[in-house]
Scaffold this motif. Sequence first.
Motif, PDB file in Angstrom:
ATOM      1  N   THR A 119       5.057  -9.161  -5.664  1.00 16.67           N
ATOM      2  CA  THR A 119       4.746  -8.634  -4.635  1.00 16.67           C
ATOM      3  C   THR A 119       4.457  -7.273  -4.901  1.00 16.67           C
ATOM      4  O   THR A 119       6.072  -6.218  -5.264  1.00 16.67           O
ATOM      5  CB  THR A 119       5.693  -8.582  -3.510  1.00 16.67           C
ATOM      6  OG1 THR A 119       5.889 -10.373  -2.742  1.00 16.67           O
ATOM      7  CG2 THR A 119       5.462  -7.888  -2.695  1.00 16.67           C
ATOM      8  N   LEU A 120       3.671  -6.305  -4.440  1.00 15.35           N
ATOM      9  CA  LEU A 120       3.678  -5.203  -5.111  1.00 15.35           C
ATOM     10  C   LEU A 120       3.708  -4.504  -3.329  1.00 15.35           C
ATOM     11  O   LEU A 120       3.014  -4.203  -2.356  1.00 15.35           O
ATOM     12  CB  LEU A 120       2.091  -4.910  -5.386  1.00 15.35           C
ATOM     13  CG  LEU A 120       1.812  -5.289  -6.457  1.00 15.35           C
ATOM     14  CD1 LEU A 120       0.180  -5.276  -6.835  1.00 15.35           C
ATOM     15  CD2 LEU A 120       2.527  -5.472  -7.953  1.00 15.35           C
ATOM     16  N   ASP A 121       4.861  -3.609  -3.807  1.00 15.92           N
ATOM     17  CA  ASP A 121       5.176  -2.908  -2.495  1.00 15.92           C
ATOM     18  C   ASP A 121       4.150  -1.183  -2.487  1.00 15.92           C
ATOM     19  O   ASP A 121       4.626  -0.194  -3.543  1.00 15.92           O
ATOM     20  CB  ASP A 121       7.203  -2.166  -2.893  1.00 15.92           C
ATOM     21  CG  ASP A 121       7.180  -1.144  -1.550  1.00 15.92           C
ATOM     22  OD1 ASP A 121       6.239  -0.710  -0.532  1.00 15.92           O
ATOM     23  OD2 ASP A 121       8.328  -0.363  -1.594  1.00 15.92           O
ATOM     24  N   LEU A 122       3.412  -1.214  -1.561  1.00 15.36           N
ATOM     25  CA  LEU A 122       2.994   0.678  -1.383  1.00 15.36           C
ATOM     26  C   LEU A 122       2.883   1.136   0.295  1.00 15.36           C
ATOM     27  O   LEU A 122       2.089   0.873   0.693  1.00 15.36           O
ATOM     28  CB  LEU A 122       1.237  -1.004  -1.477  1.00 15.36           C
ATOM     29  CG  LEU A 122       0.622  -1.419  -2.525  1.00 15.36           C
ATOM     30  CD1 LEU A 122      -0.964  -1.730  -2.340  1.00 15.36           C
ATOM     31  CD2 LEU A 122       0.870  -0.467  -3.783  1.00 15.36           C
ATOM     32  N   SER A 123       4.134   1.097  -0.009  1.00 12.19           N
ATOM     33  CA  SER A 123       4.718   2.177   1.421  1.00 12.19           C
ATOM     34  C   SER A 123       4.650   3.334   1.208  1.00 12.19           C
ATOM     35  O   SER A 123       4.122   3.948   0.094  1.00 12.19           O
ATOM     36  CB  SER A 123       6.041   1.700   1.426  1.00 12.19           C
ATOM     37  OG  SER A 123       7.366   1.957   0.381  1.00 12.19           O
ATOM     38  N   PRO A 124       4.544   4.222   1.886  1.00 13.67           N
ATOM     39  CA  PRO A 124       4.499   5.396   1.907  1.00 13.67           C
ATOM     40  C   PRO A 124       4.941   6.536   0.690  1.00 13.67           C
ATOM     41  O   PRO A 124       4.567   7.333   0.232  1.00 13.67           O
ATOM     42  CB  PRO A 124       4.457   6.109   2.691  1.00 13.67           C
ATOM     43  CG  PRO A 124       4.329   5.305   4.425  1.00 13.67           C
ATOM     44  CD  PRO A 124       4.868   3.916   3.651  1.00 13.67           C
ATOM     45  N   SER A 125       6.439   6.148   0.610  1.00 12.65           N
ATOM     46  CA  SER A 125       6.807   6.508  -0.840  1.00 12.65           C
ATOM     47  C   SER A 125       7.225   6.583  -2.036  1.00 12.65           C
ATOM     48  O   SER A 125       6.775   7.691  -2.592  1.00 12.65           O
ATOM     49  CB  SER A 125       8.929   6.586  -0.025  1.00 12.65           C
ATOM     50  OG  SER A 125       8.838   4.875  -0.823  1.00 12.65           O
ATOM     51  N   LEU A 126       6.026   5.718  -2.242  1.00 14.23           N
ATOM     52  CA  LEU A 126       4.862   5.136  -3.407  1.00 14.23           C
ATOM     53  C   LEU A 126       4.093   6.066  -3.870  1.00 14.23           C
ATOM     54  O   LEU A 126       4.425   5.986  -4.726  1.00 14.23           O
ATOM     55  CB  LEU A 126       4.578   3.857  -4.137  1.00 14.23           C
ATOM     56  CG  LEU A 126       5.009   2.906  -3.759  1.00 14.23           C
ATOM     57  CD1 LEU A 126       5.353   3.121  -5.703  1.00 14.23           C
ATOM     58  CD2 LEU A 126       6.685   2.523  -3.767  1.00 14.23           C
ATOM     59  N   MET A 127       3.291   6.879  -2.487  1.00 16.71           N
ATOM     60  CA  MET A 127       2.564   8.629  -2.837  1.00 16.71           C
ATOM     61  C   MET A 127       3.138   9.057  -2.672  1.00 16.71           C
ATOM     62  O   MET A 127       2.144  10.181  -3.170  1.00 16.71           O
ATOM     63  CB  MET A 127       1.701   8.127  -1.559  1.00 16.71           C
ATOM     64  CG  MET A 127       0.757   6.503  -1.345  1.00 16.71           C
ATOM     65  SD  MET A 127      -0.341   5.797  -2.454  1.00 16.71           S
ATOM     66  CE  MET A 127      -0.240   4.187  -1.718  1.00 16.71           C
ATOM     67  N   SER A 128       4.619   9.155  -3.133  1.00 23.31           N
ATOM     68  CA  SER A 128       5.405  11.052  -3.693  1.00 23.31           C
ATOM     69  C   SER A 128       4.947  10.717  -4.694  1.00 23.31           C
ATOM     70  O   SER A 128       4.728  10.378  -6.479  1.00 23.31           O
ATOM     71  CB  SER A 128       5.855  10.982  -3.732  1.00 23.31           C
ATOM     72  OG  SER A 128       7.088   9.898  -3.550  1.00 23.31           O
ATOM     73  N   VAL A 129       5.332  12.391  -4.895  1.00 22.56           N
ATOM     74  CA  VAL A 129       4.793  12.492  -6.893  1.00 22.56           C
ATOM     75  C   VAL A 129       6.494  12.700  -7.330  1.00 22.56           C
ATOM     76  O   VAL A 129       7.252  13.729  -7.129  1.00 22.56           O
ATOM     77  CB  VAL A 129       4.491  14.515  -7.293  1.00 22.56           C
ATOM     78  CG1 VAL A 129       4.315  14.595  -7.738  1.00 22.56           C
ATOM     79  CG2 VAL A 129       3.394  14.656  -5.683  1.00 22.56           C
ATOM     80  N   ASP A 130       6.311  11.681  -8.545  1.00 19.82           N
ATOM     81  CA  ASP A 130       7.291  12.328  -9.588  1.00 19.82           C
ATOM     82  C   ASP A 130       7.837  13.263 -10.095  1.00 19.82           C
ATOM     83  O   ASP A 130       6.096  13.466 -11.425  1.00 19.82           O
ATOM     84  CB  ASP A 130       7.460  10.995 -10.489  1.00 19.82           C
ATOM     85  CG  ASP A 130       8.761  10.571 -11.136  1.00 19.82           C
ATOM     86  OD1 ASP A 130       9.496  11.400 -10.783  1.00 19.82           O
ATOM     87  OD2 ASP A 130       9.022   9.542 -11.752  1.00 19.82           O
ATOM     88  N   VAL A 131       8.379  14.074  -9.886  1.00 23.89           N
ATOM     89  CA  VAL A 131       8.152  15.231 -10.868  1.00 23.89           C
ATOM     90  C   VAL A 131       8.879  15.767 -11.590  1.00 23.89           C
ATOM     91  O   VAL A 131       8.851  16.281 -13.092  1.00 23.89           O
ATOM     92  CB  VAL A 131       9.475  16.329  -9.426  1.00 23.89           C
ATOM     93  CG1 VAL A 131       8.699  17.214  -8.531  1.00 23.89           C
ATOM     94  CG2 VAL A 131      10.860  15.528  -9.641  1.00 23.89           C
TER      95      VAL A 131
END
Length: 1049
Positions: A119-131
Amino acid sequence: MISNTSSDTPASSSGEILDSEMQDQNLLKVEAAQVYVQMKKNTRVSRNIRACWFFKHLRQKVKFTPPTSVENLTEDLTLVSVIPKDPEVKLSQNQAYEVFIEPETNVTFLSSQYRLSFTLDLSPSLMSVDVHNGQYIYDGILKSLSRCLRGLVAPVPIPGTDVSYCPDLYISVICHTPVVCSSTNQVLVQGVKINQSNIDYYLHHIEFELNQFEAALSDSFAKLLKLYRRKWQQESLIARPDGEEDTGEEFNPTDHMGTPEAGFTNMLRYGILALQLLPDNSSSGIIVITDGIVGLPSSFEIERLLNQLRNHTIMCSFIKVGSSSGLYRKLCHVPHIELMQAIATATFGAYLGSAPDVTEELDDVNLYHRAMLFWSFQRGLEGFKYELTHYSDEDMPGSISWIKKMLHRHPITLESFGIENLRKEREKRVVRAGLHNVLAVRLREGYTLKSINISQDHREIHVKMHFPWRDYGKIEYTAMANWPLEKDNLVTNIEVAVEGSYDLLHDMLCKPTDIYERSPFRLSNVKTLWNILDRISSTDRILEKLQSFSSQPTYFLTPEKIRSGVPLFYMQQEGPSLNMQLQGSEIDQFASFWKDVIQLKTSTWQKWLHSHRIGLVLEHDRQFPKYFQVPNASSRFTSIQCRQAMASLSLLLREWSTFVLAENHSYIKFLHIDQDKPPQFFCVLRLTSKAPNMIIRLGFLGGTPACIRLAEIEVLREKIRNLSFPHRGTQKVSSRIPHSTSADSIEEAKRHKSPLSREGSEIACCVLLTKPVEKILVIYESRPYDMMILKESVHFSSSGVSHPPQDPMRSTFRTITHYLQHQRWIWTIQASKKVPVSMSSVSRLLSTITKLRLQEGFNVAVSSAGITNLVLEVDMKEHENSSDGEDPPMHTCVVQYIVFPPHTKIIDDSVSEEDQGDTGVLTEADAEVQIVTECWLEPQYGVCCNNTAERQHFNGLNYMDIAKAVSTTWFDFTEKMPFLCQVAKGMPKMLQRLQRQRQENSSPNDWLLDWVFVIWSHCFLMHIKFIPLAKHTAGKRYCNLTRHRDGVS
């Protein structure tokens, strides 16, 4: 009960136990620190059977010879590797050893077949930038999946040997998004068998499907942002920009975006659903790839999810993506690592803080093998430990572990101190059942073995089990019995205690009102714990009664009236009631035992019984009701009945069983090991679900040998498969044989009959199903109001008030509709200005469509409110270019075809549906009559094969093309009908020419031509005009509602 004759132990196991007389002095003695046990392929081995193997060999000397191969094993459990306590001792393959298994020996179980759901989690938090890494967190999803799959398909070296093996891996990959308005199918691939030769092919396919899903999700999210902006403009009294249309749609956040708590539970629900559609008799696992930023569900939701995972023996693992940098967490992105670790430990899974590349590790077991393929009891105590990923985040500011560290430290020295765990004894009692049966119940509930101690005088065994309820509280269950274990020893002393912090134990002793005043959340947790402790006592009491079956003659000495077929109970709304024809003290004692059996819920059977299922669809009565697709004068529908098939099935079950517990509900059969002795076990059969779609649940008393269970199931399946329909009349079909055919074709035509041309014994009463169709069966409680929108039908309460579901994310309908592939067709029937459209004419059209599907092999599964759901299972094989040169794996795909009752679309706004009246005749000035059908397909990967003569057009199609093939037999001809209808004078001649063509070219494979003639004849007689597709206006005359990757069109 744990002995060599124990019925729940494996039928056979490797490693011959040496008695004192058989011991060979020349054998080298080895004390085992770790042993590896291989499970037989296509054999279901539960946690209970694994514990049985351990107890059977405990403190025993086992003769062991290291194998040279683990292929084609003939025993249920085979000892394949032993790692001695002395690290300097090395075992050679050609040498026999005497292995001694101690209580502290670590036993690891390997399987030959696995089914895994990603199961791949594609919630909005996944679209943030990993600084920390300088990239989107979303980019790590596919990379982690690729590394995990490549690690899993690598050969598995068995530790301690030079042997490697490649288990069968069946996987499904699912995307999950909390965006409710996203109507895209979320399955990327289902039911494929991966190995080293085809992993690149499937990874490319998954990447392509993921990109398609991402594009569709982006469009859905853009619409969501527009709605949010419009609401913000309305609240801020800001004028709407020029050119922006007002759709009139109100913005409600709960209707468009799910909560984080619901999103987390849905990821696991999708995983459980996907596993149920993969091959049986496999070790199951769910792997969730997420950033860990999830909400904490309620204690009730967590407990229900964990019970589902434990009941199905599913290992739940997590792979975290994103950086563990403290800066990332300071931006309000705090992953819930403790929650993922707790669920992984409770289900014997693993938590991985990252997904490392293991392609270089070829000579040793890699990380993913140990985390997701290896199973041991110790993992349920301390979780999966890995030095690179199982790190502590106590030093990361903002994490929950960091908060706990700050709260529990000295105020002056700042030295942290751990929370002291206390122990509170709950109860002590004696259970009149064998130790093996007591442990079996606890293992099925999710308990795990903590320690096994044998007294110094070797007369008593102490088994401690732990239930990992929370990270701050555990339940300890201790069972004591005489050693060595004997079959006749049915006494077990138990102790139940709770271990946890002082706060937990204090809340257990407080009044609920005192806890509620401080924290409702704490009250909910404590109530959950109380319920678990109470269920331990009730479960043990039921176990005592069930296990006393063979020792109490009054429970199996069946009275004469009951043996003659009279049911013992009648099922009523308030519960089972004793048959008034049966009276007497003997009947009362007999009924007291079996009343407890009939009251057991099938969802809890596996605590005490070995549960199996048989899915089937009953054959409908040939004569369709008059008003099963169109309403009668009272606006009501008649359901399709299966009386004849149900009567035949009931008669079969009555003959199969020893006595009838309740007619058409429950049946009991006694099982004998020795026919000259009283029965030792019994089997309860329960009919669940509603006809035509039926589910037969079989529950065998705990301890029944596997060979007896499998034999009984196979015999029953064969009897159901051969159950023929009673003689009835059938429709007339042409018996003409074409002249230009060979003798072989003529003989084949005589042997093969289409489904609608069979009669009498040629018709099967039941069609057995391979997959659990009831899990994905689409059921409408009422007809949708708007056929242009795919939405759950409105629910009606007992008072008749309609109300929609409260939370769309927790809706079962939404889960199914986002898992299956869907396509809907809408035809508008335009009446002549002089001739109105009668419901009888529309009824004949709907009946024709239904018979077309029945001719193709579909079966009626649900019929209610005028909506008919027809089900078909077709064979699917994987593409040849995705296999490794061997025969492609075979699977089945479930196809559902739904026919709705006539749908009226109001043209005149002044006319409502209530104003139409009950005359059954609608004029064109008031409304348009629409025929609506839809198709739901299981997204099984592969191409269709092995179809009958009536479904040859299915061969070579994937699941998305099957829907088009189903509609071709009806849709292609509707485009040609207007031309025929417009030529009024030439219509009779054309029908005559078509009839002559049927007579000259008829053959067994040209059955479709007969139905085309029927459809065209009906259209001519009813003066119904079908508008061609080219003339249809968008969204008015024709709608092809398809669930594509890029949304709904």
